[in-house]
Design a protein around this motif. Structure first.
Motif, short mmCIF file in Angstrom:
data_model
loop_
_atom_site.label_atom_id
_atom_site.label_comp_id
_atom_site.label_asym_id
_atom_site.label_seq_id
_atom_site.Cartn_x
_atom_site.Cartn_y
_atom_site.Cartn_z
N UNK A 174 11.03 -9.38 -2.36
CA UNK A 174 9.81 -9.80 -1.68
C UNK A 174 8.62 -9.12 -2.33
N UNK A 175 7.77 -9.94 -2.95
CA UNK A 175 6.55 -9.47 -3.61
C UNK A 175 5.38 -9.97 -2.76
N UNK A 176 4.93 -9.19 -1.80
CA UNK A 176 3.81 -9.57 -0.93
C UNK A 176 2.53 -9.11 -1.61
N UNK A 177 1.94 -9.99 -2.39
CA UNK A 177 0.80 -9.63 -3.24
C UNK A 177 -0.44 -10.47 -2.92
N UNK A 178 -0.43 -11.15 -1.79
CA UNK A 178 -1.57 -12.00 -1.45
C UNK A 178 -1.52 -13.35 -2.12
N UNK A 179 -0.31 -13.80 -2.49
CA UNK A 179 -0.20 -15.11 -3.16
C UNK A 179 -0.63 -16.26 -2.27
N UNK A 180 -0.70 -16.03 -0.97
CA UNK A 180 -1.14 -17.05 -0.02
C UNK A 180 -2.66 -17.11 0.11
N UNK A 181 -3.35 -16.30 -0.67
CA UNK A 181 -4.81 -16.27 -0.63
C UNK A 181 -5.39 -16.85 -1.91
N UNK A 182 -6.70 -17.01 -1.95
CA UNK A 182 -7.36 -17.60 -3.12
C UNK A 182 -7.24 -16.67 -4.32
N UNK A 183 -7.38 -17.22 -5.51
CA UNK A 183 -7.35 -16.41 -6.72
C UNK A 183 -8.49 -15.39 -6.70
N UNK A 184 -9.63 -15.77 -6.12
CA UNK A 184 -10.75 -14.84 -6.02
C UNK A 184 -10.38 -13.63 -5.16
N UNK A 185 -9.74 -13.87 -4.02
CA UNK A 185 -9.33 -12.77 -3.16
C UNK A 185 -8.29 -11.89 -3.84
N UNK A 186 -7.35 -12.51 -4.55
CA UNK A 186 -6.33 -11.74 -5.24
C UNK A 186 -6.95 -10.86 -6.32
N UNK A 187 -7.90 -11.42 -7.07
CA UNK A 187 -8.57 -10.64 -8.11
C UNK A 187 -9.39 -9.50 -7.49
N UNK A 188 -9.99 -9.76 -6.33
CA UNK A 188 -10.77 -8.73 -5.64
C UNK A 188 -9.86 -7.61 -5.14
N UNK A 189 -8.68 -7.98 -4.63
CA UNK A 189 -7.72 -6.97 -4.20
C UNK A 189 -7.28 -6.09 -5.36
N UNK A 190 -6.97 -6.73 -6.48
CA UNK A 190 -6.52 -5.98 -7.66
C UNK A 190 -7.61 -5.01 -8.12
N UNK A 191 -8.85 -5.48 -8.10
CA UNK A 191 -9.97 -4.62 -8.52
C UNK A 191 -10.15 -3.46 -7.56
N UNK A 192 -10.11 -3.75 -6.25
CA UNK A 192 -10.29 -2.70 -5.26
C UNK A 192 -9.21 -1.64 -5.33
N UNK A 193 -7.96 -2.06 -5.50
CA UNK A 193 -6.86 -1.11 -5.60
C UNK A 193 -6.95 -0.27 -6.87
N UNK A 194 -7.46 -0.89 -7.93
CA UNK A 194 -7.58 -0.16 -9.20
C UNK A 194 -8.60 0.98 -9.10
N UNK A 195 -9.52 0.88 -8.13
CA UNK A 195 -10.55 1.90 -7.97
C UNK A 195 -10.10 3.08 -7.09
N UNK A 196 -8.88 3.01 -6.58
CA UNK A 196 -8.39 4.09 -5.73
C UNK A 196 -8.47 5.42 -6.49
N UNK A 197 -9.08 6.45 -5.89
CA UNK A 197 -9.27 7.71 -6.62
C UNK A 197 -7.97 8.48 -6.87
N UNK A 198 -6.93 8.17 -6.09
CA UNK A 198 -5.66 8.86 -6.27
C UNK A 198 -4.70 7.99 -7.07
N UNK A 199 -4.31 8.41 -8.27
CA UNK A 199 -3.35 7.61 -9.03
C UNK A 199 -2.02 7.55 -8.30
N UNK A 200 -1.41 6.38 -8.29
CA UNK A 200 -0.14 6.25 -7.60
C UNK A 200 0.11 4.84 -7.15
N UNK A 201 0.64 4.69 -5.93
CA UNK A 201 1.13 3.40 -5.45
C UNK A 201 0.04 2.35 -5.39
N UNK A 202 -1.18 2.72 -4.93
CA UNK A 202 -2.25 1.74 -4.80
C UNK A 202 -2.63 1.16 -6.15
#
Length: 217
Positions: A174-202
């Motif tokens: 099960x890969x729950x990655x927001x595939x049920x959302x728009x490509x714009x939302x998915x790209x925004x999620x990826x960008x937001x998670x990439x900005x997490x100050x703590x390297x790791x799961x996010x």
């Protein structure tokens, strides 16, 4: 495991990839007192005719009752948890338009099913321990090897453990990655998670979502 079609992952190489990258699995089985779980670092071996989804191998302390439960008719399940993180609704376009959004939690996970076997063989155990050691020591500047310890000491420790093997009859991904959302939302999620100050799961989850967006576009 409840898995909507958009979150289902069935590619064997992808499933094995997550299991190899996150080898600490939770082995769940029915014990004498009900459900019980053991957390073990596993090796995943290639599929065979008998085990079309691969073979899991690990070892436990001889004092652990887990291995004595092997050989029964019931399957066990091993859960491998991949990257996971909280998803804020602030990353969704609809949040800006109407506010009609709520948080969620995204993740990737594999459930591996198969019968449990016990292997009480010193040569088999030594081979497993050497392979696990080589893999997990690889990133060290001066990797430790089993041969660095006295042979008699290793022989004594091998007598204190028992191997387990699970030929896999079924894998659920099960890969729950927001595939049920728009490509714009998915790209925004990826960008937001990439900005997490703590390297790791996010950040790892963000990279996984970004790769999924790229493959889908």
């Amino acid at each position: 495991m409840y898995t909507p079609a958009s979150f289902r992952e069935e590619r064997l190489d992808v499933l094995h990839g997550l299991m190899a990258a996150h080898p600490l699995g939770a082995l769940v089985r029915h014990g004498e007192d009900g459900l019980c779980a053991d957390h073990l670092p596993f090796e995943i071996a290639a599929p065979t005719r008998e085990a079309p989804f691969g073979i899991l191998r690990a070892h436990v302390a001889r004092a652990n009752p887990l291995w004595r439960a092997a050989g029964g008719s019931a399957d066990c399940m091993v859960i491998f948890q991949g990257p996971h993180a909280y998803i804020t609704p602030a990353w969704y376009a609809e949040k800006q338009r109407s506010g009609k959004e709520v948080p969620t939690y995204n993740y990737a996970v594999v459930h591996a099913h198969g019968p449990l076997r016990a292997i009480d063989d010193a040569a088999w155990l030594l081979g497993l321990v050497e392979r696990l050691t080589a893999r997990h020591e690889a990133a060290q500047a001066a990797p430790w090897q089993v041969g660095d310890a006295p042979a008699g000491y290793i022989d004594k420790l091998l007598k204190a453990i028992v191997g387990i093997e699970i030929p896999l009859a079924r894998l659920e991904g099960k890969w729950k990655l927001g595939q049920n959302r728009s490509m714009q939302d998915q790209a925004s999620m990826a960008h937001g998670l990439a900005q997490d100050p703590e390297p790791g799961a996010a950040q790892a989850l963000g990279a996984l979502i970004a790769a999924n967006v790229k493959s889908a576009s």
